[in-house]
Design a protein around this motif. Sequence first.
Motif, PDB file in Angstrom:
ATOM      1  N   GLY A  75       0.822  -1.207   0.000  1.00 35.10           N
ATOM      2  CA  GLY A  75       0.000   0.000   0.000  1.00 35.10           C
ATOM      3  C   GLY A  75       0.857   1.259   0.000  1.00 35.10           C
ATOM      4  N   GLN A  76       1.922   1.235   0.772  1.00 38.86           N
ATOM      5  CA  GLN A  76       2.812   2.411   0.815  1.00 38.86           C
ATOM      6  C   GLN A  76       3.529   2.620  -0.519  1.00 38.86           C
ATOM      7  N   LEU A  77       3.864   1.533  -1.192  1.00 34.23           N
ATOM      8  CA  LEU A  77       4.473   1.658  -2.530  1.00 34.23           C
ATOM      9  C   LEU A  77       3.557   2.454  -3.461  1.00 34.23           C
ATOM     10  N   GLY A  78       2.265   2.123  -3.419  1.00 38.23           N
ATOM     11  CA  GLY A  78       1.309   2.807  -4.290  1.00 38.23           C
ATOM     12  C   GLY A  78       1.093   4.255  -3.893  1.00 38.23           C
ATOM     13  N   TRP A  79       1.218   4.533  -2.604  1.00 36.76           N
ATOM     14  CA  TRP A  79       1.000   5.903  -2.106  1.00 36.76           C
ATOM     15  C   TRP A  79       2.187   6.808  -2.412  1.00 36.76           C
ATOM     16  N   TYR A  80       3.383   6.286  -2.186  1.00 42.20           N
ATOM     17  CA  TYR A  80       4.573   7.138  -2.253  1.00 42.20           C
ATOM     18  C   TYR A  80       5.266   7.121  -3.620  1.00 42.20           C
ATOM     19  N   LEU A  81       5.026   6.087  -4.438  1.00 42.88           N
ATOM     20  CA  LEU A  81       5.599   6.065  -5.793  1.00 42.88           C
ATOM     21  C   LEU A  81       4.460   6.337  -6.776  1.00 42.88           C
ATOM     22  N   GLY A  82       4.532   7.481  -7.441  1.00 37.39           N
ATOM     23  CA  GLY A  82       3.389   7.955  -8.207  1.00 37.39           C
ATOM     24  C   GLY A  82       3.210   7.320  -9.567  1.00 37.39           C
ATOM     25  N   HIS A 122      12.547  17.466 -10.177  1.00 35.55           N
ATOM     26  CA  HIS A 122      11.417  18.398 -10.253  1.00 35.55           C
ATOM     27  C   HIS A 122      10.031  17.750 -10.309  1.00 35.55           C
ATOM     28  N   HIS A 123       9.948  16.436 -10.545  1.00 40.01           N
ATOM     29  CA  HIS A 123       8.639  15.771 -10.468  1.00 40.01           C
ATOM     30  C   HIS A 123       8.315  15.264  -9.062  1.00 40.01           C
ATOM     31  N   ALA A 124       9.265  15.315  -8.151  1.00 41.89           N
ATOM     32  CA  ALA A 124       9.008  14.814  -6.790  1.00 41.89           C
ATOM     33  C   ALA A 124       8.176  15.822  -6.011  1.00 41.89           C
ATOM     34  N   ARG A 125       7.030  15.366  -5.528  1.00 44.79           N
ATOM     35  CA  ARG A 125       6.183  16.202  -4.674  1.00 44.79           C
ATOM     36  C   ARG A 125       6.644  16.063  -3.235  1.00 44.79           C
ATOM     37  N   SER A 126       5.985  16.797  -2.351  1.00 46.64           N
ATOM     38  CA  SER A 126       6.422  16.754  -0.951  1.00 46.64           C
ATOM     39  C   SER A 126       6.343  15.344  -0.390  1.00 46.64           C
ATOM     40  N   ASP A 127       5.404  14.522  -0.907  1.00 51.05           N
ATOM     41  CA  ASP A 127       5.215  13.186  -0.345  1.00 51.05           C
ATOM     42  C   ASP A 127       5.100  12.125  -1.432  1.00 51.05           C
ATOM     43  N   ARG A 128       5.714  12.364  -2.593  1.00 56.43           N
ATOM     44  CA  ARG A 128       5.562  11.377  -3.656  1.00 56.43           C
ATOM     45  C   ARG A 128       6.685  11.479  -4.680  1.00 56.43           C
ATOM     46  N   TYR A 133      12.935  11.406  -7.118  1.00 56.74           N
ATOM     47  CA  TYR A 133      12.602  10.893  -5.785  1.00 56.74           C
ATOM     48  C   TYR A 133      12.531  12.019  -4.754  1.00 56.74           C
ATOM     49  N   LEU A 134      13.514  12.905  -4.742  1.00 58.27           N
ATOM     50  CA  LEU A 134      13.484  14.088  -3.884  1.00 58.27           C
ATOM     51  C   LEU A 134      13.630  15.313  -4.777  1.00 58.27           C
ATOM     52  N   ASN A 135      12.950  16.405  -4.403  1.00 56.43           N
ATOM     53  CA  ASN A 135      12.939  17.581  -5.275  1.00 56.43           C
ATOM     54  C   ASN A 135      14.141  18.481  -4.982  1.00 56.43           C
ATOM     55  N   GLN A 185       3.763  21.955  -6.824  1.00 53.40           N
ATOM     56  CA  GLN A 185       2.960  21.522  -5.676  1.00 53.40           C
ATOM     57  C   GLN A 185       3.562  22.016  -4.358  1.00 53.40           C
ATOM     58  N   ILE A 186       4.882  21.922  -4.240  1.00 54.23           N
ATOM     59  CA  ILE A 186       5.536  22.261  -2.969  1.00 54.23           C
ATOM     60  C   ILE A 186       5.342  23.742  -2.624  1.00 54.23           C
ATOM     61  N   PHE A 187       5.356  24.603  -3.634  1.00 60.67           N
ATOM     62  CA  PHE A 187       5.275  26.045  -3.353  1.00 60.67           C
ATOM     63  C   PHE A 187       3.934  26.655  -3.757  1.00 60.67           C
ATOM     64  N   TYR A 188       2.941  25.834  -4.082  1.00 61.19           N
ATOM     65  CA  TYR A 188       1.709  26.342  -4.709  1.00 61.19           C
ATOM     66  C   TYR A 188       0.935  27.322  -3.827  1.00 61.19           C
TER      67      TYR A 188
END
Length: 348
Positions: free
Chosen positions: A115-122, A166-172, A178-180, A211-214
């Motif tokens: 479940g966490q794989l699906g949540w955190y890997l977009g 740049h595609h990494a969101r705060s939680d995804r 992987y990290l922005n 998303q991070i700065f929206y």
Amino acid sequence: MRTFYHPDQALHDPKQFMRFGKVVAPKDLPERTQRLLGALAKHGIAPERPPAHWLQPILAVHDEGFLTFLRSAWERWQELPAERGPEAWPNTFPYWSGRPDEDVRPPCRPTGFIGQLGWYLGDLSVPVGEHCWISTLRSAETAVSGADAIIAGERFAYALCRPSGHHARSDRASGFCYLNNSAIAAQRLRSTFSKIAVLDVDAHHGDGTQQIFYRRPDVLTISIHADPSNYYPFFTGYSDETGNGPGEGFNLNLPLRHGAGGAEMAAALDKAGDAIRAFGAEALVVPLGFDAHKDDPIGVLKLESADFAAIGTKVKALALPTLVVQEGGYAIEAIGNCLDAFLGSVME
Ligand SMILES: [Zn+2]
């Protein structure tokens, strides 16, 4: 000009990528870094190795549960049955609209790994292999060191980041990211500068950075990219996404028609420059991708290598303390020439 790179960033060597319904060879090859290092060497530049900054600057923009997931994913994947694949890869995705005016997602509810794989890997472009985390951490630290160089008074710095960010969101994680790195750097710069502009010229919309700065008025996010209505990341990157709440008016998307070349990129850069000046930015972060090049294997824009010199000239003309952060670009034979052209113009 100070530049940064850590050799551990080349350890990340993904094995799988889903394209047109087929598992195909990955596009983010470790060799990319060798080509970019070669371009630096041509200018007599040997990048500095960033010190370990660890998690503190990353936690300034990323969710703690997400970081815990990324750090432990490979180890947890080993606990799955023996018929598992070569890398941690999701097989379920939660419903989420992707609309940028939504607030951040609630905390991840499943405690189990699948479940966490699906949540955190977009999506299916961010498998987690054995060395993914160390390369990702070092890539973020490279960006942090670049920001620190600007804070220390450098006018121009380059962070050779890989994996991209740049595609990494705060939680995804998503889109090879992987990290922005650019967002982590922009946040780091906020310790010294009150207004930061992010000017993303990768061929794909910088959806994670948006998303991070929206909802924030202190970081102006601008992205010039191929029209997302039929191009990754599909669900964001449209010109009507302008920010939300206190961030209203501080996000600018400038999509380009597929097939656009250097002239259209230059016109978009002029609009971006006007917005950056009107905003009163004190420092600039440039997520720089080379996948707008005409030879890019997943690209739809038609820039020549020399067009990246023109991008460098326009960036330089903004006359701001500037950190350039490496993003995408997958035409192995072209990306060294693109960086060479860009550096040539900014160092002139
Ligand atoms: Zn890209």
